[in-house]
Design a protein around this motif. Structure first.
Motif, PDB file in Angstrom:
ATOM      1  N   ILE A 250       1.090  -1.377  -0.091  1.00 18.61           N
ATOM      2  CA  ILE A 250       0.265  -0.083   0.085  1.00 18.61           C
ATOM      3  C   ILE A 250       0.970   1.076   0.205  1.00 18.61           C
ATOM      4  N   ARG A 251       1.680   1.036   0.968  1.00 19.43           N
ATOM      5  CA  ARG A 251       2.692   2.221   1.076  1.00 19.43           C
ATOM      6  C   ARG A 251       3.205   2.656  -0.411  1.00 19.43           C
ATOM      7  N   PRO A 252       4.066   1.897  -0.798  1.00 13.96           N
ATOM      8  CA  PRO A 252       4.945   2.576  -2.596  1.00 13.96           C
ATOM      9  C   PRO A 252       3.946   2.493  -2.888  1.00 13.96           C
ATOM     10  N   GLN A 253       2.690   2.366  -3.409  1.00 20.06           N
ATOM     11  CA  GLN A 253       1.520   2.622  -4.516  1.00 20.06           C
ATOM     12  C   GLN A 253       1.494   4.049  -4.041  1.00 20.06           C
ATOM     13  N   LYS A 254       1.355   4.206  -3.106  1.00 21.15           N
ATOM     14  CA  LYS A 254       0.689   5.517  -2.711  1.00 21.15           C
ATOM     15  C   LYS A 254       1.700   7.154  -2.896  1.00 21.15           C
ATOM     16  N   LYS A 255       2.492   6.346  -2.962  1.00 19.52           N
ATOM     17  CA  LYS A 255       3.989   6.940  -2.954  1.00 19.52           C
ATOM     18  C   LYS A 255       4.215   6.839  -4.282  1.00 19.52           C
ATOM     19  N   LYS A 256       3.722   6.576  -5.641  1.00 28.08           N
ATOM     20  CA  LYS A 256       4.139   6.125  -6.832  1.00 28.08           C
ATOM     21  C   LYS A 256       3.122   7.360  -7.455  1.00 28.08           C
ATOM     22  N   GLU A 257       1.708   7.067  -6.414  1.00 29.41           N
ATOM     23  CA  GLU A 257       0.466   8.289  -7.433  1.00 29.41           C
ATOM     24  C   GLU A 257       0.661   9.354  -6.869  1.00 29.41           C
ATOM     25  N   LYS A 258       1.550   9.557  -5.591  1.00 29.83           N
ATOM     26  CA  LYS A 258       1.592  11.006  -5.754  1.00 29.83           C
ATOM     27  C   LYS A 258       2.848  11.859  -6.295  1.00 29.83           C
ATOM     28  N   GLN A 259       3.606  11.236  -6.626  1.00 28.32           N
ATOM     29  CA  GLN A 259       4.881  11.466  -7.822  1.00 28.32           C
ATOM     30  C   GLN A 259       4.088  12.025  -8.700  1.00 28.32           C
ATOM     31  N   LEU A 260       3.262  10.692  -8.749  1.00 26.55           N
ATOM     32  CA  LEU A 260       2.945  10.530 -10.981  1.00 26.55           C
ATOM     33  C   LEU A 260       1.775  12.189 -10.958  1.00 26.55           C
ATOM     34  N   LYS A 261       1.735  12.598  -9.726  1.00 24.45           N
ATOM     35  CA  LYS A 261       0.186  13.720  -9.526  1.00 24.45           C
ATOM     36  C   LYS A 261       1.234  15.143  -9.359  1.00 24.45           C
ATOM     37  N   GLU A 262       2.250  14.979  -8.732  1.00 26.66           N
ATOM     38  CA  GLU A 262       2.861  15.472  -8.721  1.00 26.66           C
ATOM     39  C   GLU A 262       3.935  16.033 -10.311  1.00 26.66           C
ATOM     40  N   MET A 263       3.956  15.122 -10.619  1.00 22.72           N
ATOM     41  CA  MET A 263       4.630  15.674 -12.195  1.00 22.72           C
ATOM     42  C   MET A 263       3.731  16.112 -13.624  1.00 22.72           C
ATOM     43  N   ARG A 264       2.560  15.210 -12.878  1.00 23.99           N
ATOM     44  CA  ARG A 264       1.173  16.078 -13.973  1.00 23.99           C
ATOM     45  C   ARG A 264       0.787  17.070 -13.839  1.00 23.99           C
ATOM     46  N   GLU A 265       1.345  18.015 -12.377  1.00 25.26           N
ATOM     47  CA  GLU A 265       0.787  18.993 -12.419  1.00 25.26           C
ATOM     48  C   GLU A 265       1.881  20.116 -12.876  1.00 25.26           C
ATOM     49  N   ALA A 266       3.517  19.968 -12.858  1.00 22.36           N
ATOM     50  CA  ALA A 266       4.434  20.459 -12.865  1.00 22.36           C
ATOM     51  C   ALA A 266       4.779  20.747 -14.880  1.00 22.36           C
ATOM     52  N   LEU A 267       3.950  19.892 -15.040  1.00 24.81           N
ATOM     53  CA  LEU A 267       4.106  19.804 -16.982  1.00 24.81           C
ATOM     54  C   LEU A 267       3.694  21.540 -17.259  1.00 24.81           C
ATOM     55  N   ALA A 268       4.285  21.871 -18.371  1.00 26.97           N
ATOM     56  CA  ALA A 268       4.418  23.200 -19.008  1.00 26.97           C
ATOM     57  C   ALA A 268       4.984  23.033 -20.591  1.00 26.97           C
ATOM     58  N   ALA A 269       4.284  23.747 -21.231  1.00 31.88           N
ATOM     59  CA  ALA A 269       4.370  23.898 -22.909  1.00 31.88           C
ATOM     60  C   ALA A 269       5.954  23.706 -23.083  1.00 31.88           C
ATOM     61  N   GLY A 270       5.443  23.065 -23.993  1.00 35.19           N
ATOM     62  CA  GLY A 270       7.421  22.371 -24.356  1.00 35.19           C
ATOM     63  C   GLY A 270       8.032  21.389 -24.179  1.00 35.19           C
ATOM     64  N   ASP A 271       6.938  20.403 -22.863  1.00 34.44           N
ATOM     65  CA  ASP A 271       7.878  19.513 -22.395  1.00 34.44           C
ATOM     66  C   ASP A 271       7.767  18.467 -23.101  1.00 34.44           C
ATOM     67  N   LYS A 272       8.537  17.493 -23.227  1.00 31.16           N
ATOM     68  CA  LYS A 272       8.165  16.389 -24.201  1.00 31.16           C
ATOM     69  C   LYS A 272       7.299  15.171 -23.710  1.00 31.16           C
ATOM     70  N   VAL A 273       6.294  14.290 -23.945  1.00 31.33           N
ATOM     71  CA  VAL A 273       5.456  13.720 -22.932  1.00 31.33           C
ATOM     72  C   VAL A 273       5.648  11.920 -23.683  1.00 31.33           C
ATOM     73  N   THR A 274       4.581  11.046 -22.881  1.00 28.74           N
ATOM     74  CA  THR A 274       5.098   9.763 -23.520  1.00 28.74           C
ATOM     75  C   THR A 274       2.813   9.557 -23.018  1.00 28.74           C
ATOM     76  N   THR A 275       2.181   9.263 -23.636  1.00 23.58           N
ATOM     77  CA  THR A 275       0.861   9.164 -22.851  1.00 23.58           C
ATOM     78  C   THR A 275       0.556   7.574 -22.907  1.00 23.58           C
ATOM     79  N   ILE A 276      -0.177   7.097 -21.376  1.00 28.50           N
ATOM     80  CA  ILE A 276      -0.312   5.652 -21.159  1.00 28.50           C
ATOM     81  C   ILE A 276      -0.229   5.147 -21.847  1.00 28.50           C
ATOM     82  N   GLY A 277      -1.064   5.599 -23.734  1.00 30.48           N
ATOM     83  CA  GLY A 277      -1.492   4.575 -24.596  1.00 30.48           C
ATOM     84  C   GLY A 277       0.453   4.606 -25.286  1.00 30.48           C
TER      85      GLY A 277
END
Length: 96
Positions: A26-53
């Motif tokens: 449970i704890r590692p999964q919550k930590k990973k979800e928190k990192q994903l949320k922070e990464m998505r909140e920090a998105l900016a124009a010009g970033d190169k991303v890969t979608t889950i698809g």
């Protein structure tokens, strides 16, 4: 008194099993979800991303709940929900 001790030992055993599951699953999964949320909140124009698809694109515009990605050589702009962003490529230094 013997049955009381058995009940206490049984309870201690279940608490120990729950603690192991919490710290290993449970704890590692919550930590990973928190990192994903922070990464998505920090998105900016010009970033190169890969979608889950698996679509690789550049971010053209960031809104509250979605991002607009530029795809392909024509720079076609397509909106995506933020939760669909899987990874952000680290930016390369311009001095290289």
């Amino acid at each position: 008194m013997g049955t009381t001790q058995q009940m206490i030992m049984g309870l201690v055993m279940w608490v120990a099993v729950f603690a192991v599951f919490y710290f290993l699953l449970i704890r590692p999964q919550k930590k990973k979800e928190k990192q994903l949320k922070e990464m998505r909140e920090a998105l900016a124009a010009g970033d190169k991303v890969t979608t889950i698809g698996g679509i690789i694109a550049n971010v053209a515009k960031v809104e509250e709940d979605f991002v607009v990605l530029e795809l392909g050589p024509n720079r076609t702009k397509v909106p995506f929900e933020k939760w669909a962003i899987g990874t952000v490529e680290p930016k390369k230094d311009s001095a290289e």
